[in-house]
Every structure is written in C-alpha cells, then in structure tokens.
Write a protein that holds these residues in place. Structure first.
Motif, PDB file in Angstrom:
ATOM      1  N   PRO A 105       0.802  -1.232   0.000  1.00 18.77           N
ATOM      2  CA  PRO A 105       0.000   0.000   0.000  1.00 18.77           C
ATOM      3  C   PRO A 105       0.829   1.274   0.000  1.00 18.77           C
ATOM      4  CG  PRO A 105      -0.931  -1.605   1.512  1.00 18.77           C
ATOM      5  CD  PRO A 105       0.382  -2.162   1.068  1.00 18.77           C
ATOM      6  N   TYR A 106       1.941   1.257   0.759  1.00 15.42           N
ATOM      7  CA  TYR A 106       2.765   2.462   0.815  1.00 15.42           C
ATOM      8  C   TYR A 106       4.238   2.074   0.778  1.00 15.42           C
ATOM      9  CZ  TYR A 106       4.376   7.108   1.966  1.00 15.42           C
ATOM     10  OH  TYR A 106       4.977   8.330   1.894  1.00 15.42           O
ATOM     11  N   PRO A 107       5.056   2.759  -0.027  1.00 13.93           N
ATOM     12  CA  PRO A 107       4.672   3.919  -0.833  1.00 13.93           C
ATOM     13  C   PRO A 107       4.179   3.559  -2.242  1.00 13.93           C
ATOM     14  CG  PRO A 107       7.029   3.634  -0.956  1.00 13.93           C
ATOM     15  CD  PRO A 107       6.516   2.554  -0.019  1.00 13.93           C
ATOM     16  N   TYR A 108       4.365   2.285  -2.658  1.00 13.62           N
ATOM     17  CA  TYR A 108       4.156   1.958  -4.066  1.00 13.62           C
ATOM     18  C   TYR A 108       2.707   2.139  -4.511  1.00 13.62           C
ATOM     19  CZ  TYR A 108       8.711  -0.043  -3.085  1.00 13.62           C
ATOM     20  OH  TYR A 108       9.999  -0.212  -2.678  1.00 13.62           O
ATOM     21  N   GLY A 109       1.780   1.578  -3.746  1.00 15.89           N
ATOM     22  CA  GLY A 109       0.376   1.737  -4.111  1.00 15.89           C
ATOM     23  C   GLY A 109      -0.050   3.186  -4.082  1.00 15.89           C
ATOM     24  N   PHE A 110       0.411   3.911  -3.087  1.00 15.40           N
ATOM     25  CA  PHE A 110       0.108   5.341  -2.946  1.00 15.40           C
ATOM     26  C   PHE A 110       0.614   6.125  -4.146  1.00 15.40           C
ATOM     27  CE2 PHE A 110       1.531   9.550  -1.573  1.00 15.40           C
ATOM     28  CZ  PHE A 110       0.392  10.071  -0.961  1.00 15.40           C
ATOM     29  N   LEU A 111       1.859   5.874  -4.529  1.00 16.20           N
ATOM     30  CA  LEU A 111       2.459   6.601  -5.640  1.00 16.20           C
ATOM     31  C   LEU A 111       1.778   6.264  -6.959  1.00 16.20           C
ATOM     32  CD1 LEU A 111       6.230   6.294  -4.676  1.00 16.20           C
ATOM     33  CD2 LEU A 111       4.769   8.299  -4.454  1.00 16.20           C
ATOM     34  N   GLU A 112       1.457   4.988  -7.142  1.00 13.53           N
ATOM     35  CA  GLU A 112       0.787   4.596  -8.375  1.00 13.53           C
ATOM     36  C   GLU A 112      -0.586   5.252  -8.478  1.00 13.53           C
ATOM     37  OE1 GLU A 112       0.281   0.489 -10.766  1.00 13.53           O
ATOM     38  OE2 GLU A 112      -0.794   0.556  -8.862  1.00 13.53           O
ATOM     39  N   TRP A 157      -1.692   8.074  -7.107  1.00 11.44           N
ATOM     40  CA  TRP A 157      -1.662   9.509  -7.348  1.00 11.44           C
ATOM     41  C   TRP A 157      -1.051   9.859  -8.697  1.00 11.44           C
ATOM     42  CZ3 TRP A 157      -4.866  12.395  -5.013  1.00 11.44           C
ATOM     43  CH2 TRP A 157      -5.302  12.046  -3.723  1.00 11.44           C
ATOM     44  N   SER A 158      -0.157   9.010  -9.200  1.00  6.65           N
ATOM     45  CA  SER A 158       0.378   9.279 -10.537  1.00  6.65           C
ATOM     46  C   SER A 158      -0.701   9.063 -11.584  1.00  6.65           C
ATOM     47  CB  SER A 158       1.577   8.373 -10.835  1.00  6.65           C
ATOM     48  OG  SER A 158       1.196   7.010 -10.846  1.00  6.65           O
ATOM     49  N   GLN A 159      -1.573   8.081 -11.363  1.00  6.86           N
ATOM     50  CA  GLN A 159      -2.691   7.846 -12.282  1.00  6.86           C
ATOM     51  C   GLN A 159      -3.691   9.000 -12.228  1.00  6.86           C
ATOM     52  OE1 GLN A 159      -4.173   4.033 -11.045  1.00  6.86           O
ATOM     53  NE2 GLN A 159      -2.657   2.889 -12.211  1.00  6.86           N
ATOM     54  N   MET A 160      -3.793   9.638 -11.073  1.00  3.37           N
ATOM     55  CA  MET A 160      -4.696  10.782 -10.914  1.00  3.37           C
ATOM     56  C   MET A 160      -4.058  12.071 -11.461  1.00  3.37           C
ATOM     57  SD  MET A 160      -7.482   9.720  -9.358  1.00  3.37           S
ATOM     58  CE  MET A 160      -8.170  11.147  -8.490  1.00  3.37           C
ATOM     59  N   ASP A 161      -2.806  11.944 -11.928  1.00  2.00           N
ATOM     60  CA  ASP A 161      -2.075  13.077 -12.491  1.00  2.00           C
ATOM     61  C   ASP A 161      -1.921  14.196 -11.449  1.00  2.00           C
ATOM     62  OD1 ASP A 161      -2.197  15.086 -15.509  1.00  2.00           O
ATOM     63  OD2 ASP A 161      -0.584  13.936 -14.614  1.00  2.00           O
TER      64      ASP A 161
END
Length: 350
Positions: free
Chosen positions: A330-337, A339-343
């Motif tokens: 979940p963190y940080p990888y899921g979090f980063l993915e 928010w990056s998808q949300m631009d």
C-alpha cells in the motif's frame, strides 16, 4: 500447437546491458560443478552448451570453494582456450585470509586467485557477489576500476542488491569516473518478482542488463514438486527442504499452485515441459539479457536449452504475468501509483 520449439545452434545473442559484451540469451550457471556435478559430467555440460550456441559461462569463487572455476579452467585449456566465449565469475563471499568482503585487499587477491583457477589472463565480466556493509562502495569501485585499467577485468557487474544499493553503486561510479556495472544478477522468476518494485526499474533506467539466477524457482517451475508430499531423494529440495528462499514450506502456497496450473496448461498447447514456458516468460521480461541455466546433469541442461526457441503469444505472457502478480504494498508503491494515475503530480508542481 501455437508454436514450435527446437534446439538450435543459432541461439539469439544480445548485448549485456547497454555497454557490455554480446552474450547468448541463455547462460550456463555452474554452481553445481565440483559439488553436485562431477568434472567429466561438467565437461559434457560445457560441450553441450557451446554446441547449442551458448556463449556466457557464469561461475564464482564461492562455488565449490573454487572447484567450479578450476573445472572450467581445465575444460578451457583442454579445448585450447575460451575463444569467443564470455567468462563471468564473482568474488566477495570467500575473501582471502586476513581480508573481508569487497575491500581492496580482498578483491585484488580474489581476482588473482580466480584468474589462476580459470587459467586466463582476463575475466570478461567480474561480479561483486553481494553488498559489503563493512566496505565503502567507493573503495570497491575504485579497486574494480584499477583492475579494469590493469587489464585483468573487461567489465564489472554486481549481484544480489537492493534498489538503493544499486543506485548508490551507479552514482558513486559516475562521480568517481569508475566503470559502470554492465549487469546485475538477482533472483527472478515467476514465483519471485520482488525486483520489479525497485531493482528492475533502476536497471532499466541505467541500462544495466539483468541475468537472473534461479529462473525455475529452485525446481518448483518444472512441476516436479507436489503440494501433498515433501520432496525427498536426489533433488535440491529433496536433499535440503529448507533451502533458503527456495524452501519447500515457503513456496508451497496456493499462489504457487495457481502459477503451476497456468504453466501446465500453456505447456500442453506446445507439447513441452512447464519449465520451457517459465523460461520463455522470463526471457520476455524487460531488461532481462541472459537467463542462467543451472543443471546437475547433461539431460537436465539439454531439456532446458529446448526453451531457447519457444516464443509465447502476448495473451499467454499476459496470463502468466497476471497469475504471478503479487500486487504493490500500500505504501509507498500503491500510494504513488494511485496519485500518478490521478495526475496529481502536475497539481503539486512536481
């Protein structure tokens, strides 16, 4: 059948990383030499590998306490030298007396010892076998640079690193003007895809070639182990069920069985062993230069070399990738993915 597979003497060749030598897509791992595989059987493996177009031979001073290097050296002398073959070895875990790890004193003496055992004047690719927390990486890299300039090593490489360690190696080498590693040798297979989170992206960005060890997950991906009965007899897990990251209880999971089911189904379409499918998937992964095949016997090696011409469809590769996916923490990888998808990074100005 969806495809075909034959053993060919024209094994595909690729560049090892961005700037390394040209090597065969399948390399010969020789950890068994002198331990599980006697010298004459090792000679037959080497002959078979070269006859089928293989060029990358991988060993280490730790394999059999130097016996593997000695056997390869005697084989090379018998055939009149190594010619166009690419010889890779490693140092770090068997430091000379009074030395430790990847220190200057240790590596200089280890390289000299490997050269003597292999009966060569220069090592094509020299791997540091793992991180040394007792030695500054700057010392290790400057030592390797000196050995390259002295003509005793052509290329440097590393094995078994975390992502931050690899990046520190790359950054330090660049800052000091020392040689950049051409390759990294990690564990990588359908059962263990941990390097995909940090290590593999780092390799891809830096142009470091990946040469996976344990491509068949310690034998699990051959389909020879049962979930119902702990292995016994003359297999790696039969002789040592608690064998490190390949331990029977560690890998005897529902996920493993799901992967094996898909492997068997695809193998059935091609009328080939499940191992061929596992190797074909790994060979297709981004950044993978050469897969290291390790075998006790000539028959095992011959069987695995048969995977060199197997090409899976995009749908089959996707099926294997999905069934073996472990998901992101979940963190940080899921979090980063997320928010990056949300631009969101543009919103944050980064």
């Amino acid at each position: 059948m969806n495809g075909h597979q034959t053993i060919t003497s024209e094994m595909t060749k690729v560049c090892l990383g961005r700037s390394g030598p040209l090597v065969s897509r399948m390399g010969l791992g020789t950890m068994t030499f002198g331990v599980e595989t006697k010298e004459q059987e090792a000679f037959r493996q080497l002959d078979l590998f070269v006859d089928h177009g293989g060029t990358l031979i991988d060993t280490a001073d730790a394999y059999g306490g130097g016996l593997s290097e000695e056997i390869i050296g005697r084989w090379g002398k018998q055939r009149g030298g190594f010619g166009d073959l690419i010889l890779a070895t490693k140092g770090r875990f068997v430091p000379p007396p009074g030395s430790h790890g990847a220190s200057r004193r240790s590596l200089v003496r280890s390289v000299e010892a490997s050269l003597e055992r292999l009966q060569v004047e220069v090592i094509d690719v020299y791997f540091v076998h793992g991180w040394d927390c007792h030695t500054e990486v700057a010392e290790t890299l400057s030592t390797l640079g000196d050995l390259v300039r002295a003509g005793k090593i052509h290329n440097i490489a590393w094995s078994n690193l975390a992502g931050w360690q690899l990046q520190k190696v790359l950054s330090t080498a660049q800052a000091q003007g020392d040689p950049i590693p051409v390759a990294l040798q990690p564990q990588y297979n359908l059962l263990d895809r941990g390097i995909e989170q940090e290590v593999l992206p780092c390799c891809l960005q830096a142009g470091v070639g990946v040469t996976p060890w344990s491509p068949l997950g310690g034998g699990w991906l051959t389909g020879k182990y049962s979930t119902e009965l702990q292995p016994c007899g003359a297999t790696r897990l039969g002789e040592d069920p608690n064998r490190g990251v390949e331990a029977y209880d560690l890998r005897n999971t529902e996920r493993t069985q799901q992967i094996l089911t898909v492997l068997r189904n695809i193998a059935g379409r091609y009328e080939c062993p499940p191992a061929h499918v596992a190797l074909a998937w790994l060979s297709s992964r981004p950044g993978v230069s050469a897969i290291l095949l390790g075998a006790r016997t000539v028959d095992q090696l011959k069987s695995n070399l048969g995977a060199s011409s197997l090409v899976l469809t995009a749908a089959e590769l996707d099926e294997l990738t999905k069934v073996s996916a472990v998901g992101l923490p979940p963190y940080p990888y899921g979090f980063l993915e997320h928010w990056s998808q949300m631009d969101v990074w543009k919103t944050l100005g980064t």
